[in-house]
Scaffold this active site. Structure first.
Site, mmCIF file in Angstrom:
data_model
loop_
_atom_site.group_PDB
_atom_site.id
_atom_site.type_symbol
_atom_site.label_atom_id
_atom_site.label_comp_id
_atom_site.label_asym_id
_atom_site.label_seq_id
_atom_site.Cartn_x
_atom_site.Cartn_y
_atom_site.Cartn_z
ATOM 1 N N LYS A 13 0.833 -1.216 0.000
ATOM 2 C CA LYS A 13 0.000 0.000 0.000
ATOM 3 C C LYS A 13 0.864 1.261 0.000
ATOM 4 C CE LYS A 13 -2.335 -1.078 3.802
ATOM 5 N NZ LYS A 13 -1.743 -2.376 4.188
ATOM 6 N N ARG A 88 -9.038 0.995 9.630
ATOM 7 C CA ARG A 88 -8.599 -0.370 9.936
ATOM 8 C C ARG A 88 -9.626 -1.098 10.785
ATOM 9 N NH1 ARG A 88 -2.770 0.625 9.387
ATOM 10 N NH2 ARG A 88 -1.572 -1.279 9.528
ATOM 11 N N ARG A 122 11.654 -6.505 4.513
ATOM 12 C CA ARG A 122 11.511 -5.061 4.277
ATOM 13 C C ARG A 122 12.504 -4.254 5.109
ATOM 14 N NH1 ARG A 122 5.615 -2.386 4.578
ATOM 15 N NH2 ARG A 122 5.707 -2.791 6.809
ATOM 16 N N ARG A 155 11.723 -2.152 10.695
ATOM 17 C CA ARG A 155 10.688 -1.737 11.644
ATOM 18 C C ARG A 155 10.533 -2.805 12.727
ATOM 19 N NH1 ARG A 155 5.556 0.084 7.995
ATOM 20 N NH2 ARG A 155 4.507 -0.888 9.753
ATOM 21 N N ARG A 166 0.216 -8.912 13.637
ATOM 22 C CA ARG A 166 -0.415 -7.958 12.715
ATOM 23 C C ARG A 166 -1.356 -8.660 11.743
ATOM 24 N NH1 ARG A 166 4.513 -5.207 10.124
ATOM 25 N NH2 ARG A 166 3.124 -3.721 9.143
HETATM 26 P P1 AMP Z 1 1.274 0.660 8.919
HETATM 27 O O1 AMP Z 1 2.452 1.515 8.606
HETATM 28 O O2 AMP Z 1 0.030 1.074 8.174
HETATM 29 O O3 AMP Z 1 1.552 -0.817 8.808
HETATM 30 O O4 AMP Z 1 0.923 0.932 10.464
HETATM 31 C C1 AMP Z 1 1.852 0.624 11.486
HETATM 32 C C2 AMP Z 1 1.146 0.536 12.825
HETATM 33 O O5 AMP Z 1 0.551 1.800 13.151
HETATM 34 C C3 AMP Z 1 0.015 -0.462 12.919
HETATM 35 O O6 AMP Z 1 0.466 -1.790 13.149
HETATM 36 C C4 AMP Z 1 -0.765 0.105 14.100
HETATM 37 O O7 AMP Z 1 -0.093 -0.161 15.320
HETATM 38 C C5 AMP Z 1 -0.663 1.607 13.869
HETATM 39 N N1 AMP Z 1 -1.769 2.077 12.997
HETATM 40 C C6 AMP Z 1 -1.661 2.574 11.736
HETATM 41 N N2 AMP Z 1 -2.871 2.900 11.252
HETATM 42 C C7 AMP Z 1 -3.766 2.595 12.217
HETATM 43 C C8 AMP Z 1 -5.180 2.674 12.310
HETATM 44 N N3 AMP Z 1 -5.920 3.112 11.277
HETATM 45 N N4 AMP Z 1 -5.775 2.273 13.465
HETATM 46 C C9 AMP Z 1 -5.037 1.827 14.507
HETATM 47 N N5 AMP Z 1 -3.709 1.689 14.482
HETATM 48 C C10 AMP Z 1 -3.061 2.074 13.351
#
Ligand code: AMP
Length: 209
Positions: A13, A88, A122, A155, A166
């Site tokens: 994404k 989410r 990654r 990360r 996740r």
């Molecule tokens: P991402 O970079 O989108 O994989 O997001 C990394 C982390 O940020 C996720 O595993 C969550 O801990 C937090 N996070 C990102 N977006 C959301 C969301 N919409 N709702 C809740 N937690 C989020």
């Protein structure tokens, strides 16, 4: 155009959004990036969410929804945006429906096996967020960013225990959004397994169709 990118972690994404934003000339809004930048800058929000991100859990809806409401209020969203990583949960999707009307929800489809492969390899350039993969998209010099020369990082939530968590969170909390948007009729399924350029072509063709 107001676009939401949906799909499991590691489906590409973020990579796709970075390409698509130049095509559409709208901002890429990644809730994960906003949280990570708060953590890096040691803000109150950053301190609050640091542990949650490291474990691969979800930040509470109220916090995330208010953060997105604030971001969507900025002037640069006047002609649209690409939302990556939000919503989410069903609660977040309902809140977004109250804020705005979406033109398209792109659902990236990728197997669990491929997700694990992509996430575990990654690597990121910490200052720019540029994404590499140790096998499919390696930097010129192993472990270092091509542009800035800085050391690449992994990360915390791309480490094995967090990846499994996740994926489980995705299945339980986020996958139900596919039916939520399917019922509204504005979801487009995209196979996320080809190269980013190919995925970009499919996405552009489908949103222009
Ligand atoms: P991402 O970079 O989108 O994989 O997001 C990394 C982390 O940020 C996720 O595993 C969550 O801990 C937090 N996070 C990102 N977006 C959301 C969301 N919409 N709702 C809740 N937690 C989020």
């Amino acid at each position: 155009m107001n676009i939401v990118l949906l799909g499991p972690p590691g489906a590409g994404k973020g990579t796709l959004a970075a390409l698509l934003k130049t095509e559409l000339n709208v901002p890429h809004i990644s809730t994960g990036d906003i949280f990570r930048s708060n953590i890096k800058n040691g803000t109150e929000l950053g301190k609050k969410v640091q542990g949650i991100l490291a474990s691969g859990g979800l930040v509470p809806d109220e916090v995330t929804i208010e953060m997105v409401r604030d971001r969507l209020g900025h002037d640069d969203t006047a002609s649209g945006y690409i939302l990556d990583g939000f919503p989410r949960t069903i609660k977040q999707a309902e809140a977004l429906d109250e804020m705005d009307t979406l033109d398209a929800v792109i659902n990236f489809v990728l197997s669990d096996e491929e997700v694990v492969k992509r996430l575990s390899g990654r690597r990121l350039a910490p200052s720019t967020g540029k994404i590499y993969h140790i096998i499919t998209n390696p930097p010129k010099r192993e472990g270092y960013d091509d542009e800035t020369g800085e050391k690449l990082i992994q990360r915390d939530d791309d480490k094995p225990e967090a990846i499994m968590h996740r994926l489980e969170v995705y299945r339980n909390e986020t996958a139900p959004l596919i039916d939520y948007y399917r019922a509204k009729g504005n979801i487009i399924d995209i196979d996320a397994s080809p190269s980013p350029e190919e995925v970009l072509r499919s996405v552009i063709a489908s949103i222009k169709a």
